[in-house]
Design an enzyme around this catalytic site. Sequence first.
Site: not given
Ligand code: NAD
Length: 406
Positions: A67, A91, A103, A187, A217, A345
């Site tokens: 997953k 996790k 992944k 999240t 997100n 999820s």
């Molecule tokens: P997303 O694409 O929705 O958002 C990413 C954000 O980070 C955006 O606002 C982008 O502009 C910003 N960003 C990118 N590079 C940056 C930088 N150098 N400095 C500052 N901001 C920056 O992605 P997401 O789903 O919110 O995921 C963010 C993190 O959370 C990732 O590490 C992801 O693996 C982790 N994560 C996501 C989920 C999920 O359910 N979406 C679950 C667990 C972990």
Amino acid sequence: MNNPFQNALSQLARANKVKPFNPEFMSRLHQPNREVHISIPVKMDDGTLKIFEGYRVQYNNARGPYKGGIRYHQDTEINEVKALAFWMALKCAVANIPMGGGKGGITVDPKELTKTELENLSRGWVKLMAPLIGPEVDVPAPDVNTTPEIMGWMVDEYSKITGDKTNATFTGKPISVGGSEGRGPATGLGGFYTFKVMQEKLSLPESCDIVIQGFGNVGGNAAEILANDGHKIIALSDSKGAIIKEDGIDIVALNEYKKVNKRIGGFPGSREITNAELLVLPCDVLIPSALENQITEENANNIQAKLVMELANGPTTPEADDILYSRGIPVIPDILANAGGVTVSTFEWEQNLIGEHWTEADVFAKLKKIMDQETNLIYNRSKELNTDLRRTAFIVALERIEQAIK
Ligand code: NAD
């Protein structure tokens, strides 16, 4: 340059020092079960053909189907995907949900594609991966730059190829094609439940000053939920820059502003700062919610937060962990703090398989129970083991995976 997979293995070795595990089990965890590289041909809108590199890493399935999300990013490469897949295995074990770790990703800047190109690319990933995924085998989800709409295209392509009607091969889908209530904010909300437990344990103020890196997100939802709980979000950033507003940012207004202006810089009443400055602001809680390797040995000595909560995956390097620990700054590790996403999820997958649709209130109640329980458990074990929360979370996860293998 920090290699995320080397960092992940180094975290594993550090946990193994606190509580040594069976060496054969450890050596199995040094490599994924399967690592798939694909090249995806996409007909671009101008008629040319472009080839994109894609990946799926199936790390460990001792506890259930692989997953993990699919990331679209220009810097995505195999070591990143391997690290993310490894962290997913841990996790899911921390959240105690019946899933293993995987992944995926595509090396692409999705902002440079039109919507049709993005759809063709997403369907292309599924065409090549279809034989290797499925509800009982591997269940992908969204990650950075992958949205419910993209998951909708993917599940449609998968059902066209295989005839599968459960929609359970992908999660994070729109509600209309079997998505779960509450997956969007899951999240951020899971992180919030964890934070509430830790706020009490660490006697943090009722209203905390909070700094968030990333406004997607995860960061965006966390910001809104924390602001609604009475905290002040004093600084925020996205990939284009960062802003500070000491008396608190109105998150709903910032969302509206970003929709119109495509950036957060220039938000009324705020000042622009750099992303580097944002990370070292004095605050109660620092929440990295963007990408890996943000808190490193270069800036860990300058972090002025009382608590770091990792909603991004892998934002803190092992060297930085040591510095923060020696400075008495607790870090709630990613494999606990951001487990809310994969937990909901998994609820989505369960609902698809049994043909149910749960209410948002049900989903949130089930999520809260898991996050409260596992946060308390990991905090208490860290006291018994006399180590940090990351090593403890690793140990708890490794015990559960080892048990499943046995
Ligand atoms: P997303 O694409 O929705 O958002 C990413 C954000 O980070 C955006 O606002 C982008 O502009 C910003 N960003 C990118 N590079 C940056 C930088 N150098 N400095 C500052 N901001 C920056 O992605 P997401 O789903 O919110 O995921 C963010 C993190 O959370 C990732 O590490 C992801 O693996 C982790 N994560 C996501 C989920 C999920 O359910 N979406 C679950 C667990 C972990």
